[in-house]
Design a protein around this motif. Structure first.
Motif, PDB file in Angstrom:
ATOM      1  N   LYS A 127       0.837  -1.204   0.000  1.00 42.25           N
ATOM      2  CA  LYS A 127       0.000   0.000   0.000  1.00 42.25           C
ATOM      3  C   LYS A 127       0.869   1.250   0.000  1.00 42.25           C
ATOM      4  O   LYS A 127       0.601   2.215  -0.723  1.00 42.25           O
ATOM      5  CB  LYS A 127      -0.914  -0.036   1.229  1.00 42.25           C
ATOM      6  CG  LYS A 127      -1.910   1.096   1.264  1.00 42.25           C
ATOM      7  CD  LYS A 127      -2.762   1.008   2.514  1.00 42.25           C
ATOM      8  CE  LYS A 127      -3.605   2.263   2.635  1.00 42.25           C
ATOM      9  NZ  LYS A 127      -4.190   2.412   3.951  1.00 42.25           N
ATOM     10  N   ALA A 128       1.956   1.252   0.805  1.00 37.08           N
ATOM     11  CA  ALA A 128       2.850   2.401   0.893  1.00 37.08           C
ATOM     12  C   ALA A 128       3.564   2.637  -0.436  1.00 37.08           C
ATOM     13  O   ALA A 128       3.764   3.785  -0.856  1.00 37.08           O
ATOM     14  CB  ALA A 128       3.875   2.197   2.005  1.00 37.08           C
ATOM     15  N   ALA A 129       3.919   1.541  -1.110  1.00 37.09           N
ATOM     16  CA  ALA A 129       4.626   1.667  -2.377  1.00 37.09           C
ATOM     17  C   ALA A 129       3.701   2.220  -3.453  1.00 37.09           C
ATOM     18  O   ALA A 129       4.126   3.021  -4.291  1.00 37.09           O
ATOM     19  CB  ALA A 129       5.183   0.316  -2.802  1.00 37.09           C
ATOM     20  N   LEU A 130       2.457   1.809  -3.439  1.00 41.40           N
ATOM     21  CA  LEU A 130       1.522   2.277  -4.463  1.00 41.40           C
ATOM     22  C   LEU A 130       1.076   3.716  -4.208  1.00 41.40           C
ATOM     23  O   LEU A 130       1.033   4.533  -5.121  1.00 41.40           O
ATOM     24  CB  LEU A 130       0.291   1.354  -4.514  1.00 41.40           C
ATOM     25  CG  LEU A 130       0.550  -0.033  -5.125  1.00 41.40           C
ATOM     26  CD1 LEU A 130      -0.668  -0.923  -4.928  1.00 41.40           C
ATOM     27  CD2 LEU A 130       0.869   0.085  -6.603  1.00 41.40           C
ATOM     28  N   GLN A 131       0.708   4.019  -2.971  1.00 33.96           N
ATOM     29  CA  GLN A 131       0.173   5.356  -2.670  1.00 33.96           C
ATOM     30  C   GLN A 131       1.287   6.382  -2.400  1.00 33.96           C
ATOM     31  O   GLN A 131       1.140   7.551  -2.703  1.00 33.96           O
ATOM     32  CB  GLN A 131      -0.735   5.288  -1.434  1.00 33.96           C
ATOM     33  CG  GLN A 131      -2.071   4.652  -1.708  1.00 33.96           C
ATOM     34  CD  GLN A 131      -2.955   4.712  -0.469  1.00 33.96           C
ATOM     35  OE1 GLN A 131      -2.451   4.874   0.625  1.00 33.96           O
ATOM     36  NE2 GLN A 131      -4.253   4.580  -0.657  1.00 33.96           N
ATOM     37  N   GLY A 132       2.353   5.938  -1.803  1.00 36.38           N
ATOM     38  CA  GLY A 132       3.401   6.848  -1.343  1.00 36.38           C
ATOM     39  C   GLY A 132       3.162   7.202   0.111  1.00 36.38           C
ATOM     40  O   GLY A 132       2.020   7.262   0.560  1.00 36.38           O
ATOM     41  N   VAL A 133       4.244   7.416   0.836  1.00 30.53           N
ATOM     42  CA  VAL A 133       4.100   7.663   2.275  1.00 30.53           C
ATOM     43  C   VAL A 133       3.885   9.138   2.581  1.00 30.53           C
ATOM     44  O   VAL A 133       3.496   9.503   3.675  1.00 30.53           O
ATOM     45  CB  VAL A 133       5.333   7.155   3.057  1.00 30.53           C
ATOM     46  CG1 VAL A 133       5.356   5.652   3.080  1.00 30.53           C
ATOM     47  CG2 VAL A 133       6.611   7.717   2.479  1.00 30.53           C
ATOM     48  N   HIS A 134       4.140  10.020   1.606  1.00 33.68           N
ATOM     49  CA  HIS A 134       4.034  11.453   1.865  1.00 33.68           C
ATOM     50  C   HIS A 134       2.741  12.050   1.332  1.00 33.68           C
ATOM     51  O   HIS A 134       2.680  13.227   1.041  1.00 33.68           O
ATOM     52  CB  HIS A 134       5.231  12.182   1.218  1.00 33.68           C
ATOM     53  CG  HIS A 134       6.553  11.684   1.698  1.00 33.68           C
ATOM     54  ND1 HIS A 134       6.975  11.793   2.994  1.00 33.68           N
ATOM     55  CD2 HIS A 134       7.554  11.035   1.049  1.00 33.68           C
ATOM     56  CE1 HIS A 134       8.176  11.260   3.132  1.00 33.68           C
ATOM     57  NE2 HIS A 134       8.545  10.777   1.957  1.00 33.68           N
ATOM     58  N   SER A 135       1.723  11.254   1.203  1.00 29.12           N
ATOM     59  CA  SER A 135       0.502  11.743   0.575  1.00 29.12           C
ATOM     60  C   SER A 135      -0.304  12.671   1.480  1.00 29.12           C
ATOM     61  O   SER A 135      -1.081  13.472   0.994  1.00 29.12           O
ATOM     62  CB  SER A 135      -0.378  10.566   0.140  1.00 29.12           C
ATOM     63  OG  SER A 135      -0.705   9.793   1.284  1.00 29.12           O
TER      64      SER A 135
END
Length: 143
Positions: A13-21
């Motif tokens: 999930k972090a890889a797809l969405q990004g952690v800085h969203s």
């Protein structure tokens, strides 16, 4: 095996969405922008810009141009224990006092200066009572 599976799904999930969203912008309360103060290092030159320091610009030989031996100057020497000099236009009273002390080994009590109409500076050097202006004038050699 379930905990590793949960970890893997979180990583996906972090890889797809990004952690800085969901980062929020810093709120600004002023309409003017002030540039932040950053590190200012002192100067650290690789070599000196002048190879040697400048020689003294106003030494005793430049300060005193010549003694004055007019009639009125002679009267000052005889009656008021005062020597009269033409001095450099940029020299001040302290420099004149030091120059007289170095050149003629006499102590000046006070110094008056004026700028003549021809643009030269004249200095009246009153000597202390223990020095005689007539003797100094003889030593200089203009009497």
């Amino acid at each position: 095996m379930a905990p590793t599976n949960v970890k893997a799904k979180a990583a996906k999930k972090a890889a797809l969405q990004g952690v800085h969203s969901h980062s929020t912008r810093k709120q600004r309360y002023s309409v003017t922008f002030h540039r932040p103060k950053t590190l200012r290092l002192p100067r650290n030159p690789k070599y000196p810009r002048k190879s040697i320091p400048h020689a003294p610009r106003m030494d005793q030989f430049r300060t005193i141009v010549s003694p004055l031996n007019t009639e009125s100057a002679m009267k000052k020497i005889e009656e008021h224990n005062t020597l009269v000099f033409i001095v450099d236009i940029k020299s001040n009273k302290r420099q004149i006092k030091d120059a007289v002390k170095k050149l003629y080994d006499v102590q000046a009590a006070k110094i008056n200066t004026l700028i003549r109409p021809d643009g030269k500076k004249k200095a009246y050097v009153r000597l202390t009572p223990d020095h005689d202006a007539l003797d100094v004038a003889n030593k200089i050699g203009f009497i």
